[in-house]
Design a protein around this motif. Structure first.
Motif, short mmCIF file in Angstrom:
data_model
loop_
_atom_site.label_atom_id
_atom_site.label_comp_id
_atom_site.label_asym_id
_atom_site.label_seq_id
_atom_site.Cartn_x
_atom_site.Cartn_y
_atom_site.Cartn_z
N PHE A 1 0.82 -1.21 0.00
CA PHE A 1 0.00 0.00 0.00
C PHE A 1 0.85 1.26 0.00
CE2 PHE A 1 -3.14 -2.86 2.40
CZ PHE A 1 -3.62 -3.38 1.21
N ALA A 2 2.01 1.22 0.65
CA ALA A 2 2.91 2.37 0.63
C ALA A 2 3.40 2.66 -0.78
CB ALA A 2 4.10 2.12 1.56
N THR A 3 3.43 1.63 -1.63
CA THR A 3 3.88 1.80 -3.01
C THR A 3 2.78 2.27 -3.93
OG1 THR A 3 5.55 0.06 -2.71
CG2 THR A 3 4.95 0.62 -4.97
N ILE A 4 1.58 1.66 -3.82
CA ILE A 4 0.55 1.94 -4.83
C ILE A 4 -0.41 3.06 -4.47
CG2 ILE A 4 0.65 -0.40 -5.73
CD1 ILE A 4 -1.91 -1.05 -4.30
N ILE A 5 -0.69 3.26 -3.19
CA ILE A 5 -1.67 4.29 -2.83
C ILE A 5 -1.24 5.69 -3.26
CG2 ILE A 5 -2.81 5.46 -0.89
CD1 ILE A 5 -4.07 2.79 -1.64
N GLY B 1 -2.10 -1.58 -10.49
CA GLY B 1 -1.83 -2.95 -10.08
C GLY B 1 -0.34 -3.18 -9.96
N SER B 2 0.05 -4.42 -9.84
CA SER B 2 1.47 -4.74 -9.73
C SER B 2 1.71 -6.13 -10.28
CB SER B 2 1.94 -4.67 -8.28
OG SER B 2 1.52 -5.81 -7.55
N ASN C 1 0.82 -0.34 -13.98
CA ASN C 1 1.31 -1.49 -13.23
C ASN C 1 2.68 -1.18 -12.64
OD1 ASN C 1 -0.59 -3.76 -13.37
ND2 ASN C 1 -0.26 -3.64 -15.58
N VAL C 2 2.86 -1.50 -11.36
CA VAL C 2 4.16 -1.43 -10.73
C VAL C 2 4.93 -2.70 -11.10
CG1 VAL C 2 5.36 -1.39 -8.51
CG2 VAL C 2 3.27 -0.02 -8.84
N ALA C 3 6.17 -2.54 -11.50
CA ALA C 3 6.95 -3.69 -11.95
C ALA C 3 7.27 -4.66 -10.82
CB ALA C 3 8.25 -3.20 -12.60
N GLU C 4 7.38 -4.15 -9.61
CA GLU C 4 7.72 -4.98 -8.45
C GLU C 4 6.54 -5.85 -8.03
OE1 GLU C 4 8.80 -4.20 -3.71
OE2 GLU C 4 8.48 -2.54 -5.10
N PRO C 5 6.75 -7.15 -7.77
CA PRO C 5 5.66 -7.98 -7.24
C PRO C 5 5.32 -7.56 -5.81
CG PRO C 5 7.69 -9.26 -7.37
CD PRO C 5 7.97 -7.95 -8.02
N LEU C 6 4.06 -7.20 -5.57
CA LEU C 6 3.63 -6.72 -4.26
C LEU C 6 2.63 -7.66 -3.59
CD1 LEU C 6 3.17 -2.94 -5.15
CD2 LEU C 6 5.09 -4.00 -3.96
N VAL C 7 2.26 -8.74 -4.30
CA VAL C 7 1.31 -9.72 -3.76
C VAL C 7 1.86 -11.11 -4.01
CG1 VAL C 7 -1.00 -10.73 -4.03
CG2 VAL C 7 -0.72 -8.24 -4.08
#
Length: 346
Positions: A150-154, A168-169, A247-253
C-alpha cells in the motif's frame, strides 16, 4: 480499538498519513490519500480460515502503510469457524495490533453479511458501497500482501502525486511456503504497451489492484452475471472510457496457487465463458474481428489441452512475457478511440 460496523457506539479511525507520504504538496494542498483508504475483501463458503487470517494480517498489521478501513463482504453462508472469526474480527485485530505495538494504527472494521452467495462481482459492488474512502485496495482472502504494497501503490492514485485511476502490480506465485515463492507474473507498466496487451490478455492482476472508487462506479461497478471474468470486463470498460491504468513492476502480492489451479483453468466451461467475453469485446469495439479470431484460437488451444501441457505452456509463456515486459516504458497512455458503445452500459 477497532469497531465492527453496524453496532452502536462505532468510532471512526483517526485520519493519518502513510509514513512514505508527505502531508503537503509543493502548493500546500493536502494529499487525497491522507484522508485514508479502504481495503475490500470478499469471503465465501469455500475459503479456508487459515488462509483468511493470513490475508487479513498481511493487509493490515504487517503493512507499513495501514488502511483506514477494512471491508469484508461475507458472500452467503460460510463454515462456522470462518463465521466465528468474522464475528470476533475487531477484537482479534485489536490484539494483533497491540502485540505489534501499533495501537494508533488499528483500522475501522466493516463486515457486510449477504444472505446468499451471488458471486464475486455482486459481493464487491455491495462492499464498495460500504467503503468510506475514495481510494480502495482489493485483497483476496487467500493471498498475501507484501509489507510495502500500500505504501507503493496508494500514492500513485493521489490526484496531486499521480496520474492514475487504477494501479496494479506484478505478482509472485506461491504454494504453501511463503519463504520459497515461485514464478513472477509481470505485466506492461503502462502506455501503448499496456493498452495493446489488454486486447490479448487481462492488463491487471485483480488481487493486486487499488483504484479510485469513483472511476469504478462511473462505469457501473463490477459487471454482474457475466461469467467468471468480471474483472477483465471491468478493465475493458475503464479503458474505453479513458481511465488511466498503471502497473508497478515490483511484485507486491504473493498469489496462492494450489494443486488444482491449472486444472481449473481448462475445460469446455472455461472456454465457453471466455468465448462469451471475446464476443462482448468485439461487440463493444474493444477488439477487431481479426483480434477476435486470434484470441479465440489461442484460448481454444490453451483451455482444451491436457492439464500437464497447460501448466508447462503457461510457465514458459509467462517467462517469455516477463522478459518483454521488463523493457516496457511507462509513458502517458494514449486512449484508443471507442468504436463501440460506451462502458457505462451493462
Amino acid at each position: 480499538m477497532a469497531q465492527q460496523a453496524g453496532g452502536t457506539g462505532t468510532q471512526l479511525c483517526e485520519t493519518r498519513f502513510c509514513e512514505t507520504q508527505p502531508s503537503k504538496t509543493q502548493h500546500g494542498s493536502q494529499l487525497e490519500a491522507a484522508a485514508g483508504f479502504s481495503v475490500l475483501m470478499a469471503v465465501y463458503a469455500g475459503d479456508r480460515l487459515d488462509y483468511l487470517r493470513r490475508a487479513v494480517l498481511s493487509s493490515t498489521v504487517e503493512q507499513t502503510c495501514v488502511p483506514t478501513q477494512l471491508v469484508i463482504v461475507r458472500d452467503g453462508p460460510v463454515p462456522e469457524a470462518v463465521q466465528s472469526f468474522l464475528d470476533r474480527l475487531a477484537i482479534w485485530l485489536d490484539e494483533r495490533f497491540a502485540q505489534a505495538e501499533r495501537y494508533e494504527a488499528v483500522p475501522e472494521i466493516t463486515v457486510l453479511e449477504l444472505a446468499k452467495n451471488s458471486g464475486l462481482a455482486h459481493a464487491l459492488n455491495q462492499g464498495l458501497l460500504r467503503c468510506r474512502y475514495e481510494l480502495v485496495a482489493r485483497a483476496d482472502s487467500d493471498d498475501v500482501s507484501l509489507p510495502e504494497r500500500f505504501a507503493t501503490i496508494i500514492p500513485l492514485l493521489d490526484s496531486h502525486a499521480g496520474r492514475y485511476d487504477i494501479v496494479g502490480s506484478a505478482i509472485r506465485e506461491f504454494s504453501g511456503d511463503e519463504q520459497h515463492p515461485g514464478q513472477v507474473r509481470s505485466l506492461p507498466q503502462g502506455g501503448r504497451a499496456l493498452l495493446d496487451f489488454a486486447r490479448v490478455q487481462s492488463p491487471l492482476h485483480h488481487p493486486s489492484v487499488a483504484f479510485r472508487k469513483s472511476a469504478i462506479q462511473r462505469v457501473g461497478g463490477y459487471p454482474e452475471h457475466n461469467g467468471r471474468f468480471e474483472d477483465y470486463l471491468l478493465w475493458e470498460r475503464l479503458i474505453l472510457t479513458g481511465a488511466r491504468l498503471h502497473n508497478v513492476a515490483e511484485p507486491l502480492v504473493l498469489y496462492r496457487v494450489d494443486a488444482g489451479a491449472y486444472q481449473r483453468r481448462g475445460g469446455w466451461t472455461m472456454f465457453r465463458d471466455e468465448l462469451a467475453l471475446q464476443r462482448r469485446f468485439r461487440a463493444d469495439g474493444f477488439i477487431s474481428t481479426i483480434q477476435f479470431v486470434r484470441n479465440v484460437a489461442i484460448r481454444a488451444l490453451y483451455r482444451l489441452m491436457p492439464t500437464g501441457l497447460r501448466k508447462l505452456g503457461y510457465r514458459a509463456l509467462t517467462a517469455v512475457r516477463n522478459l518483454g515486459h521488463a523493457g516496457s516504458h511507462d509513458v502517458e497512455p494514449t486512449v484508443p478511440k471507442n468504436t463501440g458503445r460506451d462502458g457505462n452500459e451493462a
